[in-house]
Design a protein around this motif. Structure first.
Motif, mmCIF file in Angstrom:
data_model
loop_
_atom_site.group_PDB
_atom_site.id
_atom_site.type_symbol
_atom_site.label_atom_id
_atom_site.label_comp_id
_atom_site.label_asym_id
_atom_site.label_seq_id
_atom_site.Cartn_x
_atom_site.Cartn_y
_atom_site.Cartn_z
ATOM 1 N N TYR A 28 0.661 -6.115 -3.079
ATOM 2 C CA TYR A 28 1.275 -4.786 -2.975
ATOM 3 C C TYR A 28 0.870 -3.963 -4.189
ATOM 4 O O TYR A 28 1.013 -4.415 -5.330
ATOM 5 N N CYS A 30 1.305 -0.006 -5.897
ATOM 6 C CA CYS A 30 1.959 1.301 -5.799
ATOM 7 C C CYS A 30 0.895 2.382 -5.604
ATOM 8 O O CYS A 30 -0.006 2.525 -6.430
ATOM 9 N N CYS A 228 9.350 1.031 -2.663
ATOM 10 C CA CYS A 228 8.435 -0.094 -2.876
ATOM 11 C C CYS A 228 9.150 -1.428 -2.654
ATOM 12 O O CYS A 228 8.561 -2.371 -2.134
ATOM 13 N N HIS A 253 9.883 2.182 -13.079
ATOM 14 C CA HIS A 253 9.666 1.926 -11.656
ATOM 15 C C HIS A 253 9.669 0.439 -11.290
ATOM 16 O O HIS A 253 10.439 -0.003 -10.433
ATOM 17 N N GLU A 257 12.421 -1.888 -9.396
ATOM 18 C CA GLU A 257 12.070 -2.575 -8.151
ATOM 19 C C GLU A 257 12.581 -4.003 -8.162
ATOM 20 O O GLU A 257 13.178 -4.478 -7.195
HETATM 21 ZN ZN LIG Z 1 5.923 1.495 -6.388
#
Ligand SMILES: [Zn+2]
Length: 497
Positions: A28, A30, A228, A253, A257
């Motif tokens: 993953y 961003c 996310c 961020h 998360e």
């Molecule tokens: Zn993100």
């Protein structure tokens, strides 16, 4: 399968990469917030993760690569509540639907990614397409007691989470006490929050906010960090392999998360966190306010005081890969010119190699060549070290050029080793590093299509702005290159004469 080691930001150690499920990788990264043209720093990040994605595939993994599009929730200055959503603000100022802004910049982003020869991700989910999943996650965090509602907004309860010994600050290296005591002075309208370190999961929309959805708490929109968590969990599971992004995203961020993931389902998401470092220019941080900045377009066209000329997308890609993704990369005109020479030397060696043939079954150079090839794997296995991989390709290039130029006899290399060299050299250059020869940008290839659509977009914008000088310059320069542009009501078309 190759034994790949990665620098894990979470543990600050280089670790042997072990996927959760043998042979499969969940990755993953961003993605961009699509309210303006993609920044060069972002291009660097996405090119870096493109090489990581490419090498994992090359090494035999089945990779599901998720790179999201942030189209709601990313607020100006990254603060909660009082600040305005970046896309909503742009739409309001330009009298557009927010989704017009999103569509425009998403297309521009895709054009740019195609130009730099980055592979599309397996899934490119949008935040606005996953409001239900985000609301669901807030419900879970609330039910687990790590969030509270205040005046129609929902905030993550960081003191409670931290008091229970949950990991907060581990990734970014922030000290928990500092986070809890951060001054309120730079946070406006934060009286709804119980602690300044709390962050929004759901934000009640004020009347100027164009993007809004109904929820049990209020008509509002999700906080930026939530998408996310929700989308990585949906497509990769509560626990997955690799999460990547620029290191400017570590805090808040990525830290948030992890907190959301743990708060919702006790799993922190990714096992390995990989972060790209900053792109500098002339040794300094890029900044619009002091003019020390350049856009990807300016770099391609050369229309900037910071470069002496324009550079091709492949040269820029080569330049990016000359630094390790976790090191800072300093963009300079000299550096780009050197990269241009390097790129052409590499492509020349590749051409020379493909023209070579030998009748020998074995030769004195065989062991050295095999050694050189294994170095390519060794360096990519070592946390995707692209500068060392390039250096190893150049070591092989000097042998290749010696063979091609006659300084080294062709009896010094066996046919089987030469065949393997051809396969591996081309694979690492094109498949792994994504560096294509310029001639494959000829004809109607995707790169040329992307480049032309970009150029015609710039010209259209120039015409809209009544900037006739630029518009005419583009048409005339294309004409000199035998590219004919025809203007019609619904846009321009082009043909090579
Ligand atoms: Zn993100």
């Amino acid at each position: 399968m190759q034994a790949i080691h990665v620098q894990n930001s979470l543990t600050r150690q280089k670790e042997l990469f072990k996927p959760i499920e043998e042979g499969y990788v969940g990755l993953y990264v961003c993605g961009p917030t699509v309210y303006s043209d993609v920044h060069l720093g972002n291009c660097r990040t996405f090119v870096s993760f493109d090489v990581i994605y490419r090498y994992l595939r090359f090494a035999g993994y089945k990779v599901r690569y998720i790179r999201n599009i942030t189209d709601v929730g990313h607020l100006e200055g990254d603060a909660d509540s009082d600040a305005e959503d970046k896309i909503s603000k742009k739409a309001r100022l330009e009298k557009l639907e927010p989704m017009e802004v999103v569509q425009h910049y998403t297309l521009g982003f895709h054009d740019m990614m195609q130009l730099f020869n980055t592979l599309p991700p397996s899934i490119e989910p949008r935040a606005t397409g996953h409001i239900i999943e985000q609301i669901e996650m807030i419900d879970q965090i609330l039910a687990n007691g790590y969030a509270y509602e205040a005046n129609g907004s929902v905030y993550f309860d960081t003191p409670k989470y931290i008091a229970e010994g949950k990991p907060y600050g581990t990734l970014s290296g922030r000290v928990v006490e500092d986070l809890l005591q951060e001054s309120r002075t730079n946070l406006k309208n934060q009286d709804e929050k119980r602690s300044p370190s709390d962050f929004a999961l759901w934000i009640k929309a004020d009347e100027r906010h164009l993007m809004r959805w109904p929820s049990k708490w209020s008509i509002g929109f999700p906080g930026w960090h939530l998408e996310c968590s929700a989308m990585s969990r949906k497509y990769l599971g509560a626990e997955f392999d690799i999460h990547g992004g620029g290191n400017d995203l570590k805090f808040p961020h990525h830290e948030n998360e992890i907190a959301q993931n743990v708060g919702a389902c006790s799993h922190g998401g990714a096992r390995y966190w990989l972060h790209t470092n900053m792109l500098l220019m002339n040794g300094r941080k890029m900044s619009k306010s002091d003019g020390n900045t350049i856009t990807p377009l300016q770099l391609l066209t050369g229309e900037s005081e910071h470069v002496s000329k324009g550079f091709s997308p492949m040269v820029i890609r080569f330049f990016i890969l000359q630094a390790h993704y976790s090191s800072t990369l300093d963009l300079t005109d000299d550096g780009l010119i050197a990269a241009e020479k390097g790129y052409h030397r590499l492509m020349e060696a590749q051409r020379n190699l493909l023209a070579l043939s030998t009748t020998a079954t074995s030769g004195a150079l065989d062991v050295e060549i095999e050694d050189g090839i294994s170095k390519l794997y060794e360096h990519m296995n070592d946390d995707f070290n692209t500068p060392r991989t390039l250096a190893a390709l150049f070591d092989l290039s000097s042998k290749i050029n010696g063979l091609a130029g006659g300084q080294i006899g062709l009896d010094k290399i066996g046919a089987a080793v030469l065949d393997r060299l051809k396969t591996e050299f081309v694979s690492f250059t094109q498949e792994v590093l994504g560096l294509l020869p310029t001639e494959s940008a000829g004809g109607n290839s995707a790169v040329l299509e992307g480049l032309m659509s970009l150029i015609l977009d710039i010209r259209k914008q120039a015409r809209n702005d009544k900037n006739w000088n630029t518009a005419d310059k583009i048409r005339d320069t294309l004409a000199e290159l035998d590219v004919e542009v025809k203007d019609a009501k619904d846009g321009s078309t082009w043909t090579i004469k």
